[in-house]
Scaffold this motif. Structure first.
Motif, PDB file in Angstrom:
ATOM      1  N   ILE A  30       0.939  -0.725  -0.095  1.00 42.63           N
ATOM      2  CA  ILE A  30      -0.055   0.359  -0.078  1.00 42.63           C
ATOM      3  C   ILE A  30       1.505   1.089  -0.227  1.00 42.63           C
ATOM      4  O   ILE A  30       0.648   2.717  -0.424  1.00 42.63           O
ATOM      5  CB  ILE A  30      -0.638  -0.242   1.014  1.00 42.63           C
ATOM      6  N   GLU A  31       1.813   1.312   0.721  1.00 44.74           N
ATOM      7  CA  GLU A  31       2.810   2.684   0.860  1.00 44.74           C
ATOM      8  C   GLU A  31       3.263   2.779  -0.542  1.00 44.74           C
ATOM      9  O   GLU A  31       3.625   3.611  -1.250  1.00 44.74           O
ATOM     10  CB  GLU A  31       4.201   1.795   1.718  1.00 44.74           C
ATOM     11  N   GLN A  32       3.562   1.744  -1.444  1.00 46.38           N
ATOM     12  CA  GLN A  32       4.129   1.560  -2.825  1.00 46.38           C
ATOM     13  C   GLN A  32       2.511   2.504  -3.793  1.00 46.38           C
ATOM     14  O   GLN A  32       3.283   3.175  -4.530  1.00 46.38           O
ATOM     15  CB  GLN A  32       5.090   0.028  -3.221  1.00 46.38           C
ATOM     16  N   LYS A  33       1.400   1.636  -2.965  1.00 42.48           N
ATOM     17  CA  LYS A  33       0.587   2.520  -4.333  1.00 42.48           C
ATOM     18  C   LYS A  33       0.063   3.476  -4.033  1.00 42.48           C
ATOM     19  O   LYS A  33      -0.236   3.858  -4.659  1.00 42.48           O
ATOM     20  CB  LYS A  33      -0.788   1.015  -4.705  1.00 42.48           C
ATOM     21  N   ARG A  34       0.330   4.337  -2.878  1.00 48.02           N
ATOM     22  CA  ARG A  34       0.171   5.276  -2.741  1.00 48.02           C
ATOM     23  C   ARG A  34       0.690   6.402  -1.511  1.00 48.02           C
ATOM     24  O   ARG A  34       1.436   5.554  -1.348  1.00 48.02           O
ATOM     25  CB  ARG A  34      -1.811   5.262  -1.022  1.00 48.02           C
ATOM     26  N   ASP A  35      -0.367   7.752  -1.184  1.00 47.02           N
ATOM     27  CA  ASP A  35       1.568   8.841  -1.124  1.00 47.02           C
ATOM     28  C   ASP A  35       0.725   8.651   0.498  1.00 47.02           C
ATOM     29  O   ASP A  35      -0.110   9.796   0.856  1.00 47.02           O
ATOM     30  CB  ASP A  35       0.595   9.436  -1.530  1.00 47.02           C
ATOM     31  N   VAL A  36       1.134   7.397   0.709  1.00 44.62           N
ATOM     32  CA  VAL A  36       1.710   6.831   2.816  1.00 44.62           C
ATOM     33  C   VAL A  36       2.030   5.869   3.171  1.00 44.62           C
ATOM     34  O   VAL A  36       2.735   5.524   2.175  1.00 44.62           O
ATOM     35  CB  VAL A  36       0.157   5.936   2.958  1.00 44.62           C
ATOM     36  N   LYS A  37       2.560   6.387   4.217  1.00 46.08           N
ATOM     37  CA  LYS A  37       3.967   5.798   4.878  1.00 46.08           C
ATOM     38  C   LYS A  37       3.569   5.100   6.456  1.00 46.08           C
ATOM     39  O   LYS A  37       2.725   5.909   7.074  1.00 46.08           O
ATOM     40  CB  LYS A  37       5.587   6.494   4.999  1.00 46.08           C
ATOM     41  N   PHE A  38       3.706   4.090   6.573  1.00 46.12           N
ATOM     42  CA  PHE A  38       3.850   3.660   7.630  1.00 46.12           C
ATOM     43  C   PHE A  38       4.993   3.384   8.401  1.00 46.12           C
ATOM     44  O   PHE A  38       5.759   2.573   7.848  1.00 46.12           O
ATOM     45  CB  PHE A  38       2.737   2.121   7.330  1.00 46.12           C
ATOM     46  N   ASP A  39       5.334   3.870   9.168  1.00 49.60           N
ATOM     47  CA  ASP A  39       6.159   4.091   9.931  1.00 49.60           C
ATOM     48  C   ASP A  39       6.114   2.898  11.338  1.00 49.60           C
ATOM     49  O   ASP A  39       5.593   3.077  12.325  1.00 49.60           O
ATOM     50  CB  ASP A  39       6.973   4.884  10.890  1.00 49.60           C
ATOM     51  N   CYS A  40       6.661   1.854  10.484  1.00 50.96           N
ATOM     52  CA  CYS A  40       6.625   0.712  12.075  1.00 50.96           C
ATOM     53  C   CYS A  40       7.964  -0.073  12.592  1.00 50.96           C
ATOM     54  O   CYS A  40       8.877  -0.181  12.304  1.00 50.96           O
ATOM     55  CB  CYS A  40       6.151  -1.140  11.025  1.00 50.96           C
ATOM     56  N   VAL A  41       7.071   0.020  14.073  1.00 49.04           N
ATOM     57  CA  VAL A  41       8.646  -0.121  14.983  1.00 49.04           C
ATOM     58  C   VAL A  41       7.756  -1.883  15.581  1.00 49.04           C
ATOM     59  O   VAL A  41       6.675  -1.425  16.257  1.00 49.04           O
ATOM     60  CB  VAL A  41       8.313   1.413  15.763  1.00 49.04           C
ATOM     61  N   ASP A  42       9.009  -2.687  15.319  1.00 52.23           N
ATOM     62  CA  ASP A  42       8.716  -3.803  16.174  1.00 52.23           C
ATOM     63  C   ASP A  42       9.047  -3.800  18.112  1.00 52.23           C
ATOM     64  O   ASP A  42       9.773  -2.762  18.123  1.00 52.23           O
ATOM     65  CB  ASP A  42       9.875  -4.906  15.784  1.00 52.23           C
ATOM     66  N   ALA A  43       7.717  -4.169  18.658  1.00 54.76           N
ATOM     67  CA  ALA A  43       8.070  -4.267  19.693  1.00 54.76           C
ATOM     68  C   ALA A  43       7.543  -5.155  20.437  1.00 54.76           C
ATOM     69  O   ALA A  43       6.990  -6.291  19.694  1.00 54.76           O
ATOM     70  CB  ALA A  43       7.130  -3.267  20.879  1.00 54.76           C
ATOM     71  N   ASP A 317     -10.811   3.379   3.746  1.00 53.05           N
ATOM     72  CA  ASP A 317     -12.026   2.434   3.348  1.00 53.05           C
ATOM     73  C   ASP A 317     -11.152   1.748   2.224  1.00 53.05           C
ATOM     74  O   ASP A 317     -11.707   0.128   2.128  1.00 53.05           O
ATOM     75  CB  ASP A 317     -13.264   2.974   4.067  1.00 53.05           C
ATOM     76  N   ALA A 318     -11.043   2.060   1.127  1.00 47.76           N
ATOM     77  CA  ALA A 318     -11.259   2.014  -0.136  1.00 47.76           C
ATOM     78  C   ALA A 318     -10.244   1.129  -0.061  1.00 47.76           C
ATOM     79  O   ALA A 318     -10.211  -0.047  -0.410  1.00 47.76           O
ATOM     80  CB  ALA A 318     -10.750   2.820  -1.402  1.00 47.76           C
ATOM     81  N   GLU A 319      -8.833   1.556   0.179  1.00 47.37           N
ATOM     82  CA  GLU A 319      -7.694   0.114   0.395  1.00 47.37           C
ATOM     83  C   GLU A 319      -8.030  -1.147   1.329  1.00 47.37           C
ATOM     84  O   GLU A 319      -8.316  -2.201   0.932  1.00 47.37           O
ATOM     85  CB  GLU A 319      -6.653   0.887   1.276  1.00 47.37           C
ATOM     86  N   ALA A 320      -8.749  -0.765   2.682  1.00 45.46           N
ATOM     87  CA  ALA A 320      -9.730  -1.722   3.293  1.00 45.46           C
ATOM     88  C   ALA A 320     -10.124  -2.904   2.666  1.00 45.46           C
ATOM     89  O   ALA A 320     -10.128  -4.275   2.615  1.00 45.46           O
ATOM     90  CB  ALA A 320     -10.100  -1.618   4.146  1.00 45.46           C
ATOM     91  N   LYS A 321     -11.579  -2.387   1.475  1.00 50.70           N
ATOM     92  CA  LYS A 321     -11.919  -3.317   0.984  1.00 50.70           C
ATOM     93  C   LYS A 321     -11.492  -3.843   0.307  1.00 50.70           C
ATOM     94  O   LYS A 321     -11.374  -5.227   0.223  1.00 50.70           O
ATOM     95  CB  LYS A 321     -13.171  -2.174   0.256  1.00 50.70           C
ATOM     96  N   ALA A 322      -9.838  -3.819  -1.020  1.00 46.00           N
ATOM     97  CA  ALA A 322      -9.272  -4.350  -1.688  1.00 46.00           C
ATOM     98  C   ALA A 322      -8.279  -5.314  -0.679  1.00 46.00           C
ATOM     99  O   ALA A 322      -8.104  -6.277  -1.372  1.00 46.00           O
ATOM    100  CB  ALA A 322      -8.004  -3.171  -2.444  1.00 46.00           C
ATOM    101  N   VAL A 323      -8.331  -4.875   0.337  1.00 38.55           N
ATOM    102  CA  VAL A 323      -7.440  -5.773   1.144  1.00 38.55           C
ATOM    103  C   VAL A 323      -8.435  -7.227   1.876  1.00 38.55           C
ATOM    104  O   VAL A 323      -8.103  -8.819   0.611  1.00 38.55           O
ATOM    105  CB  VAL A 323      -6.776  -5.754   2.641  1.00 38.55           C
ATOM    106  N   LEU A 366      -5.634  -4.631  -7.516  1.00 34.11           N
ATOM    107  CA  LEU A 366      -6.822  -4.325  -7.199  1.00 34.11           C
ATOM    108  C   LEU A 366      -6.686  -2.664  -6.923  1.00 34.11           C
ATOM    109  O   LEU A 366      -6.928  -1.533  -6.838  1.00 34.11           O
ATOM    110  CB  LEU A 366      -7.384  -4.358  -5.607  1.00 34.11           C
ATOM    111  N   LEU A 367      -4.886  -2.406  -6.647  1.00 34.84           N
ATOM    112  CA  LEU A 367      -5.080  -1.016  -5.846  1.00 34.84           C
ATOM    113  C   LEU A 367      -5.004   0.106  -6.733  1.00 34.84           C
ATOM    114  O   LEU A 367      -3.891  -0.419  -7.917  1.00 34.84           O
ATOM    115  CB  LEU A 367      -3.404  -1.114  -5.024  1.00 34.84           C
TER     116      LEU A 367
END
Ligand code: IPM
Ligand code: MG
Length: 367
Positions: A30-43, A317-323, A366-367
């Motif tokens: 989704i990051e690749q396909k949309r203008d959004v960044k998910f900064d994922c931090v493991d814990a 929600d559109a991306e959620a639906k695609a998933v 779909l994206l």
């Protein structure tokens, strides 16, 4: 400007890390396909955290969760024998999960019991009962009731061991959860099943009173009061009558697992835990230590938790639906995993990673 979301990743125990890995691939795409960044931090969280730090919910993890926009959490827990190696208060359920729920104040647990038509064959119910599929939203109160009430264990004067465990709610706690249920009902079929046990429990009498007061603000919603034991029967006999259901914590724990049974597996149950400020997302199932590390667990519940996160925390929600569509299309094309299905003429069994590959391929389209 690119929107950035910080996500705390608590991969958990057992099959947690392997199914989380597939869920992270979805976020990456989704990051690749949309203008959004998910900064994922493991814990670290759960039994693995206990073995490496001595705490199942370390302070560092708490801080990461507090500063994140949302938390993605895998299943936690160990086999009975392994659990015995951890002191009772640090076992992942008591020492990590319940404190996480309280810490984030996630009082509303959304547990969709959902099987679209193309996956209806997973249900053990007869085809004529399942019909066009199952689509129920079970809403469970998550930070009150029996789980969080006073607990006492002792020995009486005459030497008998006893316990006392209390079911506590005040009217504000009830009002906030039933309000969530009414709001969700308004977005759906406007039918709300209130699940209670007021013929025995005085806590249910107050619950129903408050619910009836809140109902006045939602005149379009039809409320059906149903005893929890009867609800267990009707979920099997006629799941189609339910749309949104709301209930106390312990009732919700039990009936949501029954929901997993209706779907054919708890592996098909992602969930969302919502609070006024924070939310976390998790599969409703356990860590399945018996199949951990074998690369056979289906990642549906974890990827579904990402879909819920996209929709409920990030307004995507559109991306959620695609998933959802992508995951369902993989099943519809005849693929499954051995934790969910037996191999057959129309079913090809894949590994966790291969199932992830198929979902990613479908989602790309779909994206
Ligand atoms: C659930 C689980 C937890 C609960 C356990 C692991 C403490 O069964 O999320 O339903 O009882 O809430
Ligand atoms: Mg449970």
């Amino acid at each position: 400007m690119t929107q950035t979301y910080k996500i705390a990743i608590l991969a958990g125990d057992g099959i947690g890390p392997e199914i989380t890995e597939q869920a992270l691939r979805v976020l990456k795409l989704i990051e690749q396909k949309r203008d959004v960044k998910f900064d994922c931090v493991d814990a670290e969280f759960g039994a693995c955290a206990f073995f490496s730090t001595g705490k199942s919910f370390p302070e560092e993890t708490k801080a990461i969760c507090t500063s994140a926009d949302a938390v993605l959490k895998g299943p936690i827990g160990l086999s009975h024998e392994e659990s015995e190696k951890i002191p009772v208060e640090e076992r992942p359920e008591r020492g990590a999960l319940l404190p996480l729920r309280r810490h984030l104040n996630t009082y509303a647990n959304f547990r969709p019991i959902s099987l679209p038509k193309g996956m209806a064959h997973f249900s053990p119910l007869k085809a004529e009962i399942v019909g066009e599929g199952i689509d129920i939203l079970l809403i469970r109160e998550l930070i009150g009731g029996l789980y969080f009430g006073g607990k006492e264990r002792g020995v009486t004067e005459d030497g008998k061991r006893y316990v006392k465990e209390t079911l506590e709610y005040d009217e504000d706690q009830i009002r906030q959860i039933v309000t969530v249920a009414f709001k969700e009902s308004m977005k759906r079929k406007k039918v709300l099943h209130n699940i209670h046990k007021s013929n025995v429990l005085v806590s249910s009498v107050l619950w129903n009173e408050v619910l009836d007061e809140v109902a006045k603000d939602y005149p379009e919603v039809t409320v059906i009061h149903m005893l929890v034991d009867a609800a267990a029967t009707y979920l099997c006999l006629n799941p189609g009558q339910f749309d949104v259901m709301v209930m106390e914590n312990m009732f919700g724990d039990i009936l949501s697992d029954q929901g997993g049974g209706l779907l054919g597996s708890l592996g098909l149950m992602p969930s969302a835990c919502m609070g006024p400020e924070k939310a976390y997302y998790e599969p409703s199932h356990g860590s399945a230590p018996d199949i951990a590390g074998k690369n056979i667990a289906n990642p549906y519940s974890m990827i579904g938790s990402v879909a819920l996160m996209l929709d409920m925390s990030f307004n995507m929600d559109a991306e959620a639906k695609a998933v959802w569509t992508a995951m369902q299309s993989v099943f519809e094309a005849g693929y499954s995993t051995s934790d969910l299905s037996a191999a057959g003429a129309n079913i090809e069994l894949l590994s966790t990673t291969e199932f992830g590959d198929k979902v990613i391929a479908a989602l790309e389209e779909l994206l």
